[in-house]
Design a protein around this motif. Structure first.
Motif, PDB file in Angstrom:
ATOM      1  N   VAL A  41      12.530 -11.702  -3.918  1.00 50.17           N
ATOM      2  CA  VAL A  41      11.525 -11.375  -2.909  1.00 50.17           C
ATOM      3  C   VAL A  41      10.863 -12.682  -2.461  1.00 50.17           C
ATOM      4  N   GLU A  42      10.504 -12.752  -1.186  1.00 48.53           N
ATOM      5  CA  GLU A  42       9.818 -13.926  -0.657  1.00 48.53           C
ATOM      6  C   GLU A  42       8.365 -13.573  -0.396  1.00 48.53           C
ATOM      7  N   ASN A  43       7.467 -14.396  -0.897  1.00 47.93           N
ATOM      8  CA  ASN A  43       6.031 -14.202  -0.705  1.00 47.93           C
ATOM      9  C   ASN A  43       5.556 -15.164   0.370  1.00 47.93           C
ATOM     10  N   LYS A  44       5.278 -14.619   1.548  1.00 41.63           N
ATOM     11  CA  LYS A  44       4.836 -15.446   2.668  1.00 41.63           C
ATOM     12  C   LYS A  44       3.315 -15.354   2.779  1.00 41.63           C
ATOM     13  N   PRO A  45       2.597 -16.463   2.526  1.00 32.96           N
ATOM     14  CA  PRO A  45       1.135 -16.459   2.541  1.00 32.96           C
ATOM     15  C   PRO A  45       0.562 -15.865   3.825  1.00 32.96           C
ATOM     16  N   ARG A  46      -0.405 -14.984   3.656  1.00 38.49           N
ATOM     17  CA  ARG A  46      -1.141 -14.330   4.760  1.00 38.49           C
ATOM     18  C   ARG A  46      -0.240 -13.436   5.619  1.00 38.49           C
ATOM     19  N   VAL A  47       0.996 -13.217   5.168  1.00 38.07           N
ATOM     20  CA  VAL A  47       1.912 -12.336   5.908  1.00 38.07           C
ATOM     21  C   VAL A  47       2.341 -11.169   5.032  1.00 38.07           C
ATOM     22  N   GLY A  48       2.781 -11.459   3.804  1.00 38.26           N
ATOM     23  CA  GLY A  48       3.175 -10.391   2.894  1.00 38.26           C
ATOM     24  C   GLY A  48       4.457 -10.712   2.133  1.00 38.26           C
ATOM     25  N   PHE A  49       4.978  -9.684   1.463  1.00 37.71           N
ATOM     26  CA  PHE A  49       6.195  -9.809   0.674  1.00 37.71           C
ATOM     27  C   PHE A  49       7.392  -9.272   1.460  1.00 37.71           C
ATOM     28  N   PHE A  50       8.518  -9.964   1.332  1.00 37.90           N
ATOM     29  CA  PHE A  50       9.741  -9.575   2.031  1.00 37.90           C
ATOM     30  C   PHE A  50      10.926  -9.668   1.074  1.00 37.90           C
ATOM     31  N   VAL A  51      11.882  -8.743   1.230  1.00 37.12           N
ATOM     32  CA  VAL A  51      13.141  -8.874   0.495  1.00 37.12           C
ATOM     33  C   VAL A  51      13.794 -10.182   0.942  1.00 37.12           C
ATOM     34  N   LYS A  52      14.342 -10.914   0.004  1.00 35.95           N
ATOM     35  CA  LYS A  52      14.946 -12.207   0.333  1.00 35.95           C
ATOM     36  C   LYS A  52      16.036 -12.039   1.383  1.00 35.95           C
ATOM     37  N   SER A  53      16.090 -12.969   2.313  1.00 34.63           N
ATOM     38  CA  SER A  53      17.171 -13.005   3.292  1.00 34.63           C
ATOM     39  C   SER A  53      17.937 -14.305   3.096  1.00 34.63           C
ATOM     40  N   PHE A  54      19.133 -14.378   3.640  1.00 32.78           N
ATOM     41  CA  PHE A  54      20.000 -15.522   3.416  1.00 32.78           C
ATOM     42  C   PHE A  54      20.551 -16.045   4.729  1.00 32.78           C
ATOM     43  N   SER A  55      20.574 -17.357   4.857  1.00 31.30           N
ATOM     44  CA  SER A  55      21.262 -17.979   5.981  1.00 31.30           C
ATOM     45  C   SER A  55      22.732 -18.128   5.615  1.00 31.30           C
ATOM     46  N   ARG A  65       0.833  -1.208   0.000  1.00 35.67           N
ATOM     47  CA  ARG A  65       0.000   0.000   0.000  1.00 35.67           C
ATOM     48  C   ARG A  65       0.864   1.254   0.000  1.00 35.67           C
ATOM     49  N   GLN A  66       1.930   1.228   0.794  1.00 42.07           N
ATOM     50  CA  GLN A  66       2.817   2.395   0.843  1.00 42.07           C
ATOM     51  C   GLN A  66       3.494   2.622  -0.499  1.00 42.07           C
ATOM     52  N   ILE A  67       3.946   1.541  -1.137  1.00 43.98           N
ATOM     53  CA  ILE A  67       4.589   1.656  -2.451  1.00 43.98           C
ATOM     54  C   ILE A  67       3.614   2.246  -3.469  1.00 43.98           C
ATOM     55  N   ALA A  68       2.358   1.779  -3.429  1.00 43.79           N
ATOM     56  CA  ALA A  68       1.342   2.276  -4.351  1.00 43.79           C
ATOM     57  C   ALA A  68       1.065   3.756  -4.109  1.00 43.79           C
ATOM     58  N   GLU A  69       0.937   4.139  -2.855  1.00 49.99           N
ATOM     59  CA  GLU A  69       0.629   5.530  -2.522  1.00 49.99           C
ATOM     60  C   GLU A  69       1.784   6.458  -2.892  1.00 49.99           C
ATOM     61  N   GLU A  70       3.001   6.025  -2.650  1.00 48.82           N
ATOM     62  CA  GLU A  70       4.164   6.857  -2.969  1.00 48.82           C
ATOM     63  C   GLU A  70       4.277   7.134  -4.465  1.00 48.82           C
ATOM     64  N   ASN A  71       3.802   6.179  -5.279  1.00 50.23           N
ATOM     65  CA  ASN A  71       3.900   6.324  -6.730  1.00 50.23           C
ATOM     66  C   ASN A  71       2.568   6.669  -7.384  1.00 50.23           C
ATOM     67  N   GLU A  72       1.561   6.900  -6.534  1.00 43.78           N
ATOM     68  CA  GLU A  72       0.233   7.329  -6.988  1.00 43.78           C
ATOM     69  C   GLU A  72      -0.359   6.360  -8.022  1.00 43.78           C
ATOM     70  N   ILE A  73      -0.310   5.084  -7.673  1.00 47.49           N
ATOM     71  CA  ILE A  73      -0.880   4.050  -8.538  1.00 47.49           C
ATOM     72  C   ILE A  73      -1.719   3.093  -7.698  1.00 47.49           C
ATOM     73  N   SER A  74      -2.406   2.165  -8.360  1.00 49.75           N
ATOM     74  CA  SER A  74      -3.219   1.185  -7.639  1.00 49.75           C
ATOM     75  C   SER A  74      -2.346   0.061  -7.100  1.00 49.75           C
ATOM     76  N   LEU A  75      -2.941  -0.800  -6.293  1.00 49.41           N
ATOM     77  CA  LEU A  75      -2.201  -1.889  -5.687  1.00 49.41           C
ATOM     78  C   LEU A  75      -1.826  -2.985  -6.684  1.00 49.41           C
ATOM     79  N   MET A  76      -2.646  -3.171  -7.731  1.00 50.22           N
ATOM     80  CA  MET A  76      -2.460  -4.309  -8.621  1.00 50.22           C
ATOM     81  C   MET A  76      -1.076  -4.355  -9.288  1.00 50.22           C
ATOM     82  N   PRO A  77      -0.602  -3.263  -9.917  1.00 49.17           N
ATOM     83  CA  PRO A  77       0.742  -3.338 -10.530  1.00 49.17           C
ATOM     84  C   PRO A  77       1.858  -3.556  -9.520  1.00 49.17           C
TER      85      PRO A  77
END
Length: 208
Positions: free
Chosen positions: A59-73, A33-45
């Motif tokens: 990027v890691e897509n965690k179901p029901r949690v959100g998107f995260f920049v990939k991390s590494f062990s 939502r913040q990314i969309a608002e900062e660029n004045e666009i909708s959430l879909m793109p």
């Protein structure tokens, strides 16, 4: 401000550069939502761009949690460094005569007098040139994907090796220009083998 043409592609490129340039930290949650608002666009793109980055495993897509920049062990980082070594040494030894000497000579001049930011770019170009010598588009593409991970990690490398690294690159270039494959391979192996996780990568700074 994002141009309204090809919104998904533009957001994808914007976020990818922020990830690779450390503007977004490893493991950081991405607020759609913040990314969309900062660029004045909708959430879909934004979501589409994040799914694309997720497919590339930046990027890691965690179901029901959100998107995260990939991390590494630490084991994952060691695996990345090992595979990188395999790619580069294989190409150097098997396609040494095909390495673009003209480009290598140009990079020597640039590396010799570049600042740290530009040195990173020329560093990447040198290693990519060695891999591209194979003339294998599939290999080059897979290597480029691997190097995206390395670029993310490189931002956490401590600066204490920067000048040593520059001299290692110049020694490698001199060996290639002198057509000495044995010295070039030895230098490249030593250079790639000096990246020690505990000594050179600040994992704590990448945590959220």
């Amino acid at each position: 401000m994002i141009n309204k043409k090809s919104l998904t592609e533009q957001i994808y490129n914007l976020l990818k550069q922020k990830i690779l340039n450390k503007d977004l930290k490893l493991g950081e949650k991405l607020n759609t939502r913040q990314i969309a608002e900062e660029n004045e666009i909708s959430l879909m793109p934004v979501r589409d761009a994040l799914r694309q980055l997720s497919n590339e495993e930046l990027v890691e897509n965690k179901p029901r949690v959100g998107f995260f920049v990939k991390s590494f062990s630490e084991p994952e980082i060691n695996d990345i460094l090992e595979v990188r070594k395999m790619y580069e040494l294989y190409c150097l030894k098997n396609y040494f005569s095909q390495i673009d000497r003209e480009k290598i000579a140009e990079l020597k001049e640039k590396i010799s007098r570049s600042n740290n930011r530009l040195f990173t770019d020329y560093d990447n170009q040198l290693h990519q040139t060695i891999v591209d010598a194979a003339g294998n588009s599939y290999l080059s593409e897979r290597y480029a994907e691997l190097i995206n991970y390395y670029k993310m990690l490189f931002n956490y490398l401590k600066d204490k090796r920067s000048e040593i690294s520059r001299q290692e690159h110049l020694k490698l270039i001199d060996a290639i220009l002198a057509n000495n494959c044995q010295i070039a391979a030895k230098t490249l192996f030593k250079h790639l083998n000096t990246v020690d996780i505990k000594e050179n990568i600040d994992l704590d700074s990448s945590s959220t």
